[in-house]
Design an enzyme around this catalytic site. Structure first.
Site, PDB file in Angstrom:
ATOM      1  N   SER A 124       0.814  -1.160  -0.097  1.00  0.00           N
ATOM      2  CA  SER A 124      -0.008   0.100   0.034  1.00  0.00           C
ATOM      3  C   SER A 124       0.962   1.320   0.024  1.00  0.00           C
ATOM      4  O   SER A 124       1.910   1.341   0.612  1.00  0.00           O
ATOM      5  CB  SER A 124      -0.760   0.003   1.289  1.00  0.00           C
ATOM      6  OG  SER A 124      -1.346   1.093   1.371  1.00  0.00           O
ATOM      7  N   TYR A 148      -1.963  -1.203  11.070  1.00  0.00           N
ATOM      8  CA  TYR A 148      -2.200  -1.631   9.753  1.00  0.00           C
ATOM      9  C   TYR A 148      -0.972  -1.236   8.763  1.00  0.00           C
ATOM     10  O   TYR A 148      -0.523  -1.984   7.978  1.00  0.00           O
ATOM     11  CB  TYR A 148      -3.388  -0.977   9.117  1.00  0.00           C
ATOM     12  CG  TYR A 148      -3.556  -1.112   7.610  1.00  0.00           C
ATOM     13  CD1 TYR A 148      -3.970  -2.449   7.130  1.00  0.00           C
ATOM     14  CD2 TYR A 148      -3.220  -0.261   6.496  1.00  0.00           C
ATOM     15  CE1 TYR A 148      -4.044  -2.734   5.717  1.00  0.00           C
ATOM     16  CE2 TYR A 148      -3.400  -0.475   5.374  1.00  0.00           C
ATOM     17  CZ  TYR A 148      -3.830  -1.652   4.794  1.00  0.00           C
ATOM     18  OH  TYR A 148      -3.682  -1.995   3.465  1.00  0.00           O
ATOM     19  N   LYS A 152       1.986  -3.752   6.729  1.00  0.00           N
ATOM     20  CA  LYS A 152       2.414  -3.703   5.396  1.00  0.00           C
ATOM     21  C   LYS A 152       4.103  -3.467   5.174  1.00  0.00           C
ATOM     22  O   LYS A 152       4.765  -4.225   4.334  1.00  0.00           O
ATOM     23  CB  LYS A 152       1.756  -2.596   4.437  1.00  0.00           C
ATOM     24  CG  LYS A 152       0.330  -2.869   4.399  1.00  0.00           C
ATOM     25  CD  LYS A 152      -0.010  -4.170   3.436  1.00  0.00           C
ATOM     26  CE  LYS A 152      -1.531  -4.294   3.421  1.00  0.00           C
ATOM     27  NZ  LYS A 152      -1.789  -5.627   3.089  1.00  0.00           N
TER      28      LYS A 152
END
Ligand code: NAD
Ligand code: WQD
Length: 337
Positions: A124, A148, A152
């Site tokens: 992302s 979150y 990644k």
């Protein structure tokens, strides 16, 4: 060529499965429906006319995953499965680290055991953190501001370390910018549970009358109209990028990191106005405080994906607005009919 798609019942996964089937790949999906619905499989079949092999299983369930690799001949994996809500990750960090990181570790371990060493991973633009200037290039330092985002950053690192340990791996780290839109059929699309966190699903739910008005998070950013600027990318263009990444493993061995964006930034109000004019619907909105953790501007330098993968986004903002609205207006309750 047979591709295991983890999270293939989800928003981006389902669109990618359609593109894979259209290009005659054999597809095996594994998904636990934690953020998706079985109806999506009927819709994929309706679009493509093809059957899919589907396993309802959790990546955290190693024996279940091993049984899939035992039963199916898998050449490559596209790994979408994971939790993705930034705010929820702040409230439930352990759930996010466990699902996203442990789930990926188990997947990689099983892949290695079955000598499947080709993986395309959903990263992302969030890995660029708060301090890098746009256009964002792949070699900038990565960082995160929430669990979150850290999942990644960490999974990218895990995959790079895996390659160092074993150069037979082919790994594509695809950094998505802001995926919106839906398949042009209007049969599949984004179906968030509860009140949407992201801009486009919020707009479509206002348009369909489920929510009264949009809150625009800040109009005092250093951008042309003061509202936040993002690189919106049509989910079908994004999906096609995954096929290009798989194809690239023939020529480009090892680890590749690629931005998947258009390279163009649009503001919140640009999106609202384009949605209104394209679809002839009104989106009432009011300006409110900035949302904590948001950057003013975020868009890609998309040149590396073009050079190496031969991929560029083809669809524009009006296409994204038209297709998001077609999905939402044809399916006001998402997959729950
Ligand atoms: P999504 O929630 O629609 O799809 C994810 C799918 O994975 C869901 O169907 C869910 O049921 C499944 N899943 C989750 N945990 C699982 C587990 N442990 N085992 C099996 N299945 C599991 O999300 P999406 O928008 O399609 O995103 C796909 C991937 O792309 C995610 O990894 C997300 O972080 C990443 N990503 C998304 C965006 C975005 O804006 N949508 C942007 C950048 C990156
Ligand atoms: C876009 C713009 C908001 C909602 C998020 C994740 C990111 C990635 C993509 C997974 C911003 C504004 C939004 C609303 C608004 N996901 N906005 N009112 O924040 O760029 O990225 O999704 O990896 O990690 O952080 O996307 O759609 O939430 O916001 O004004 O109700 O719309 O401030 O400028 P974002 P978004």
């Amino acid at each position: 060529m047979s591709v295991l798609v983890t999270g293939g019942a989800g928003y981006i996964g389902s669109h990618t499965v359609v593109e894979l089937l259209n290009q005659n790949y054999e597809v095996v999906i594994v998904d636990n429906y934690s953020n998706s619905k079985p109806e999506v499989l009927n819709r994929i079949k309706k679009i493509t006319g093809k059957d899919i092999t589907f396993y309802e299983a959790d990546l955290l369930d190693r024996p279940a995953l091993e049984a899939i690799f035992e039963a199916e001949k898998i050449d490559s994996v596209i790994h979408f499965a994971g939790f993705k809500a930034v705010g929820e990750s702040v409230d439930k960090p352990l759930a996010y680290y466990h699902n996203n990181i442990t789930g990926t570790l188990i997947l990689l371990d099983v892949m290695q055991a079955y000598h499947v060493k080709n993986i395309v991973f959903s990263s992302s633009a969030t890995v660029y953190g708060m301090n890098n200037p746009s256009p964002l290039k792949e070699d900038l330092p990565t960082s995160a501001t929430n669990p979150y985002g850290y999942t990644k950053v960490m999974i990218e690192q895990i995959l790079r370390d895996l390659y160092v340990s074993d150069e037979e791996w082919n790994i594509a780290l695809l950094r998505y910018f802001n995926p919106i839109g839906a398949h042009e059929s209007g049969l599949i699309g984004e179906d968030p549970s509860g009140i949407p966190n992201n801009l486009m699903p919020y707009i479509t739910q206002v348009a369909v009358g489920k929510l009264p008005e949009l809150s625009v998070f800040g109009d005092d950013y250093d951008t042309p109209d003061g509202t936040g600027v993002r690189d919106y990318i049509h989910v079908v263009d994004l999906s096609k990028g995954h096929l290009k990444a798989l194809e690239s493993f023939e020529k480009h061995k090892g680890v590749g990191t690629y931005n998947l964006g258009t390279g163009v930034g649009y503001s919140v109000l640009d999106l609202v106005h384009t949605f209104q004019t394209t679809n002839d619907v009104k989106i009432p909105y009011q300006i409110v405080e900035r949302r904590p953790g948001d950057v003013g501007t975020c868009y890609a330098d998309a040149s590396l994906a073009e050079e190496v993968l031969g991929w560029t986004a083809e669809k524009g903002l009006a296409d994204m607005c038209r297709d998001s609205w077609k999905w939402q207006s044809n399916n006001p309750k998402g997959y729950d009919q």
